[in-house]
Design a protein around this motif. Structure first.
Motif, mmCIF file in Angstrom:
data_model
loop_
_atom_site.group_PDB
_atom_site.id
_atom_site.type_symbol
_atom_site.label_atom_id
_atom_site.label_comp_id
_atom_site.label_asym_id
_atom_site.label_seq_id
_atom_site.Cartn_x
_atom_site.Cartn_y
_atom_site.Cartn_z
ATOM 1 N N ASP A 1 0.836 -1.202 0.000
ATOM 2 C CA ASP A 1 0.000 0.000 0.000
ATOM 3 C C ASP A 1 0.868 1.248 0.000
ATOM 4 O O ASP A 1 0.644 2.184 -0.770
ATOM 5 N N SER B 1 -5.091 9.354 -5.661
ATOM 6 C CA SER B 1 -5.673 8.133 -5.091
ATOM 7 C C SER B 1 -6.162 7.186 -6.177
ATOM 8 O O SER B 1 -6.090 5.962 -6.027
ATOM 9 N N GLU B 2 -6.642 7.747 -7.293
ATOM 10 C CA GLU B 2 -7.078 6.873 -8.385
ATOM 11 C C GLU B 2 -5.894 6.134 -8.966
ATOM 12 O O GLU B 2 -5.970 4.944 -9.286
ATOM 13 N N ARG C 1 -4.737 3.408 -6.707
ATOM 14 C CA ARG C 1 -5.613 2.253 -6.816
ATOM 15 C C ARG C 1 -5.250 1.428 -8.049
ATOM 16 O O ARG C 1 -5.174 0.201 -7.996
ATOM 17 N N LYS D 1 -2.029 -0.426 -7.451
ATOM 18 C CA LYS D 1 -2.183 -1.542 -6.521
ATOM 19 C C LYS D 1 -2.947 -2.696 -7.149
ATOM 20 O O LYS D 1 -2.571 -3.870 -7.000
ATOM 21 N N GLU E 1 -13.679 -5.245 -8.173
ATOM 22 C CA GLU E 1 -13.337 -3.821 -8.066
ATOM 23 C C GLU E 1 -13.098 -3.192 -9.425
ATOM 24 O O GLU E 1 -13.360 -2.011 -9.628
#
Lengths: 92, 180
Positions: free
Chosen positions: A64, B32-33, B36, B39, B67
């Motif tokens: 993360d 943040s997009e 994501r 990840k 997702e």
């Protein structure tokens, strides 16, 4: 009849107990916490399992964190800059 | 058991492929997009290394597909794992309850010595810890067999180590490249 049943189930438990012991020791070899201890220190199965959970969670957090850092990096560079092309060549 | 250089290379290739799919939008996306996307591609890349042979990898692919179905299909297109996306994982949780109940009945009938008490307590502790493991390993809730659970865990850890090592190298290299 119940005696036969209980004998059978306990022998089944014994076989998988040996397998479990072997697997748990394999796990302990993977965990940096336990691998670094002295060979003479014995670690209980439940401790190994607990450390395994902690280790997996730690790895999740690292992934993360690394994803966050990478995303920030891509954000901080100018699209047309030299740095951007460095990252792009690494990643894409 | 350690991540091999082959695993590292394969992971990197697959991860890069996943990121390339985001390429058009990656410049305009929010932090943040983008995170994501990074990840999710990393997770699919890691799972696809196993080519559907492990429970955790199939569960992870399925979870990621919920997702971002498009990404997963794109990354796995041409590989038979694509069919695994729709495959329902077997629910075996109910078996555990039955086994536990019948074990309880068996235990009650036996008379227990002190040694047996200690052994029983240790087993209970191990059971609690394996439950913890089921919560962190993808698909763990479907692994009622403890032997299977630990085998899967071993493989999952090695794969996670691969993922972390490669990602760390890339991020370190990128940061170093920028600081210059």
């Amino acid at each position: 009849m119940s005696n036969r049943r209980s004998r059978q189930s306990s022998s089944a438990l014994r076989i998988s107990d040996d397998q479990m012991i072997d697997l748990v020791s394999q796990l302990s070899q993977l965990l940096p916490e336990i691998r670094e201890r002295r060979r003479s220190d014995k670690v209980s199965a439940s401790k190994v399992l607990e450390e395994t959970c902690n280790y997996i969670r730690k790895l999740h957090r690292e992934v993360d964190n690394l994803s966050e850092r990478l995303s920030q990096l891509l954000d901080s560079v100018d699209e047309d800059s030299h740095e951007a092309s460095v990252i792009r060549s690494l990643l894409m | 058991m350690q991540p091999t250089s082959t695993m590292n290379e394969e992971f990197l290739k697959k991860w890069q492929m996943g990121l390339q799919m985001f390429r058009p939008s990656i410049d305009n996306a929010s932090v943040s997009e983008r995170k994501r996307a990074i990840k999710l591609s990393a997770d699919v890349a890691m799972a696809s290394l196993r080519k559907g042979t492990t429970c955790w990898s199939r569960a992870l692919i399925q979870k990621t597909a919920t997702e971002d179905n498009f990404l997963v299909r794109q990354m796995l297109s041409g590989i038979k794992e694509e069919t695994l996306i729709n495959k329902k994982l077997p629910k075996v949780m109910c078996h555990r309850k039955i086994v536990r109940r019948s074990k309880k009945i068996l235990m009650r009938r036996k008379s227990r010595s002190a040694m047996e008490e200690v052994a029983a307590k240790a087993k209970k502790l191990v059971k609690r810890k394996t439950q913890g493991l089921r919560n962190v390993v993808p698909g763990g809730e479907f692994m009622s067999n403890n032997v299977l659970l630990i085998q899967e865990t071993l493989d999952y850890i090695v794969s996670l180590q691969t993922q972390v090592n490669v990602m760390r190298s890339i991020v370190d290299a990128a940061e170093a490249g920028i600081e210059r």
